[in-house]
Design a protein around this motif. Structure first.
Motif, short mmCIF file in Angstrom:
data_model
loop_
_atom_site.label_atom_id
_atom_site.label_comp_id
_atom_site.label_asym_id
_atom_site.label_seq_id
_atom_site.Cartn_x
_atom_site.Cartn_y
_atom_site.Cartn_z
N LEU A 93 0.86 -1.19 0.00
CA LEU A 93 0.00 0.00 0.00
C LEU A 93 0.89 1.23 0.00
N GLY A 94 0.82 2.01 -1.07
CA GLY A 94 1.68 3.19 -1.17
C GLY A 94 1.05 4.24 -2.05
N GLY A 95 1.86 5.21 -2.47
CA GLY A 95 1.37 6.23 -3.38
C GLY A 95 0.79 7.45 -2.70
N GLY A 96 0.91 7.56 -1.39
CA GLY A 96 0.39 8.73 -0.70
C GLY A 96 0.19 8.46 0.77
N PRO A 97 -0.24 9.49 1.53
CA PRO A 97 -0.46 9.31 2.97
C PRO A 97 -1.51 8.22 3.24
N ILE A 98 -1.25 7.43 4.25
CA ILE A 98 -2.15 6.32 4.59
C ILE A 98 -2.87 6.65 5.89
N ASP A 99 -4.18 6.69 5.80
CA ASP A 99 -5.00 6.93 6.98
C ASP A 99 -4.90 5.71 7.90
N PRO A 100 -4.45 5.90 9.16
CA PRO A 100 -4.36 4.75 10.08
C PRO A 100 -5.68 4.00 10.22
N ALA A 101 -6.80 4.72 10.13
CA ALA A 101 -8.09 4.06 10.24
C ALA A 101 -8.33 3.13 9.05
N LEU A 102 -7.89 3.54 7.86
CA LEU A 102 -8.03 2.70 6.68
C LEU A 102 -7.21 1.43 6.83
N ARG A 103 -5.98 1.57 7.26
CA ARG A 103 -5.15 0.38 7.46
C ARG A 103 -5.74 -0.51 8.55
N GLY A 104 -6.26 0.11 9.59
CA GLY A 104 -6.87 -0.65 10.66
C GLY A 104 -8.06 -1.47 10.18
N ARG A 105 -8.90 -0.86 9.33
CA ARG A 105 -10.04 -1.59 8.76
C ARG A 105 -9.58 -2.78 7.93
N ALA A 106 -8.52 -2.56 7.14
CA ALA A 106 -8.02 -3.62 6.27
C ALA A 106 -7.47 -4.78 7.10
N GLU A 107 -6.71 -4.45 8.12
CA GLU A 107 -6.11 -5.50 8.94
C GLU A 107 -7.17 -6.22 9.77
N ALA A 108 -8.20 -5.49 10.20
CA ALA A 108 -9.29 -6.13 10.94
C ALA A 108 -10.05 -7.11 10.04
N ALA A 109 -10.01 -6.86 8.72
CA ALA A 109 -10.67 -7.76 7.77
C ALA A 109 -9.78 -8.93 7.38
N PRO A 169 -18.04 15.62 -4.26
CA PRO A 169 -18.56 14.23 -4.25
C PRO A 169 -17.44 13.21 -4.21
N GLU A 170 -16.29 13.57 -4.76
CA GLU A 170 -15.08 12.73 -4.70
C GLU A 170 -13.88 13.58 -5.06
N LEU A 171 -12.70 13.16 -4.62
CA LEU A 171 -11.49 13.90 -4.93
C LEU A 171 -11.04 13.57 -6.35
N PRO A 172 -10.57 14.57 -7.12
CA PRO A 172 -10.08 14.27 -8.47
C PRO A 172 -8.78 13.48 -8.38
N LEU A 173 -8.66 12.47 -9.23
CA LEU A 173 -7.50 11.58 -9.18
C LEU A 173 -6.76 11.59 -10.51
N LEU A 174 -5.45 11.37 -10.42
CA LEU A 174 -4.62 11.13 -11.59
C LEU A 174 -4.77 9.67 -12.00
N PRO A 175 -4.28 9.30 -13.19
CA PRO A 175 -4.43 7.90 -13.63
C PRO A 175 -3.81 6.87 -12.68
N ASN A 176 -2.79 7.29 -11.90
CA ASN A 176 -2.15 6.33 -10.99
C ASN A 176 -2.83 6.26 -9.62
N GLY A 177 -3.97 6.95 -9.47
CA GLY A 177 -4.72 6.87 -8.22
C GLY A 177 -4.39 7.92 -7.19
N LYS A 178 -3.37 8.73 -7.45
CA LYS A 178 -3.03 9.80 -6.52
C LYS A 178 -3.99 10.97 -6.70
N VAL A 179 -4.14 11.76 -5.64
CA VAL A 179 -5.00 12.95 -5.72
C VAL A 179 -4.36 13.98 -6.65
N ASP A 180 -5.16 14.54 -7.54
CA ASP A 180 -4.69 15.55 -8.48
C ASP A 180 -4.72 16.91 -7.80
#
Length: 331
Positions: free
Chosen positions: A137-153, A312-323
């Motif tokens: 998981l990379g390409g930008g700042p990682i929300d600890p809550a997001l990682r926590g949700r993933a690991e809990a799953a 409604p959503e953040l604009p993204l570049l083709p690689n998934g990073k925020v534009d």
């Protein structure tokens, strides 16, 4: 100097890189950066740098095998997915429309936080992710809550830090891969050395000279090393702005907003302003009515954004990073 730019078409890129990895005298690889925070750059990588990264990654995760390609094939993270899979003896599985469940196969994948957030909303995708050995998981700042949700799953997440100039992720969960050197300059800037470093910027000798110094790549990020040598990235060097005469660290503001229960996604930038010098603008997906109070509950009131833009959503570049350039135009 002859350069090979990986194709935007995944199937073609796989064929290109298969030939490139087997070539007796390979061309240098050309990776065009996303331009998420400025003008795109043309990064030149040797095959030795790419292979060194692949081998160090495999040693760190403790396994190798087939990869699922869910990232653009012309960006460095996608190139590394392809090369890791090919050097392990497998063509990568190309994922269509972020549907990992339908793709099948594979033991590894690499995604950005926005992709992981969307995948976690679908139990079929979560089940597919749960079957993988490792999810980078990379390409930008990682929300600890997001990682926590993933690991809990039940997902095995490894957070990566790196860039095109380092042949992709070279720091895993804060610790450098084997052979990678880390240092913090007197200006607080993260410096990276070792065998994965790029050779320069195509067509920009001045920027190459400014960025490659005595064998070190000078990143654009501020950071610190803790007592265990673990890297903590604090944000971009230029992400501390002066607003109304006060230094405001934008990553700290964004991190606080990511803790808000009603906000799904956020990006914070500074834009020129006649009154403030730099105006702090928060772009939020979700309910941003109490943004200023939420920030000032734990930080100085002067850090609270002067402007809040709901999207409604953040604009993204083709690689998934925020534009971020698109956000500046909205502000």
């Amino acid at each position: 100097m002859s350069l090979l730019r990986p194709s935007d078409d995944a199937t073609e890129a796989i064929a290109q890189l298969k030939t490139w990895l087997a070539a007796e005298d390979p061309e240098r690889l050309l990776i065009e950066t996303s331009g998420s925070t400025g003008l795109p750059k043309r990064v030149v990588l040797s095959r030795d740098a790419v292979v060194a990264s692949v081998e160090a990654s495999a040693r760190r995760v403790g396994a190798q095998g087939q990869w699922l390609l869910a990232l653009p094939s012309s960006y460095v993270a996608g190139v590394q997915v392809i090369c890791r899979s090919l050097l392990a003896g497998h063509d990568p599985v190309v994922v269509d429309g972020l549907d990992l469940a339908a793709a099948g196969g594979g033991a590894f994948t690499s995604v950005v936080p926005t992709q992981l957030h969307r995948l976690l909303e679908d139990e079929h995708q979560v089940a597919a992710l749960r079957s993988l050995h490792t999810i980078l998981l990379g390409g930008g700042p990682i929300d600890p809550a997001l990682r926590g949700r993933a690991e809990a799953a039940g997902l095995h997440i490894v957070a990566t830090y790196g860039s095109s100039e380092t042949a992709g992720g070279c720091v895993y969960d804060g610790m450098p891969l084997d052979g990678v050197a880390l240092a913090i300059g007197t200006d607080g800037r993260v410096r990276i050395g070792g065998p994965t470093i790029f050779e320069g910027y195509d067509g920009d000798a001045a920027l190459t000279e400014e960025t490659l110094v005595d064998g070190w790549f000078l990143t654009s990020d501020a950071g610190r090393l803790d007592d265990d040598g673990r890297l903590h990235v604090l944000g971009r060097i230029d992400d501390v702005v002066i607003s109304g005469g006060v230094n405001v660290p934008l990553p700290a503001v964004a991190a606080r907003l990511r803790e808000h229960p009603e906000i799904e996604a956020v990006e914070v930038i500074g834009v020129p302003d006649e009154e403030w010098g730099t105006r702090v603008v928060a772009f939020v997906v979700g309910d941003g009515e109490d943004v200023r109070d939420w920030v000032s509950a734990v930080h100085p009131r002067t850090w609270a954004p002067q402007q809040v833009v709901s999207l409604p959503e953040l604009p993204l570049l083709p690689n998934g990073k925020v534009d971020r350039q698109a956000l500046r135009s909205l502000a």
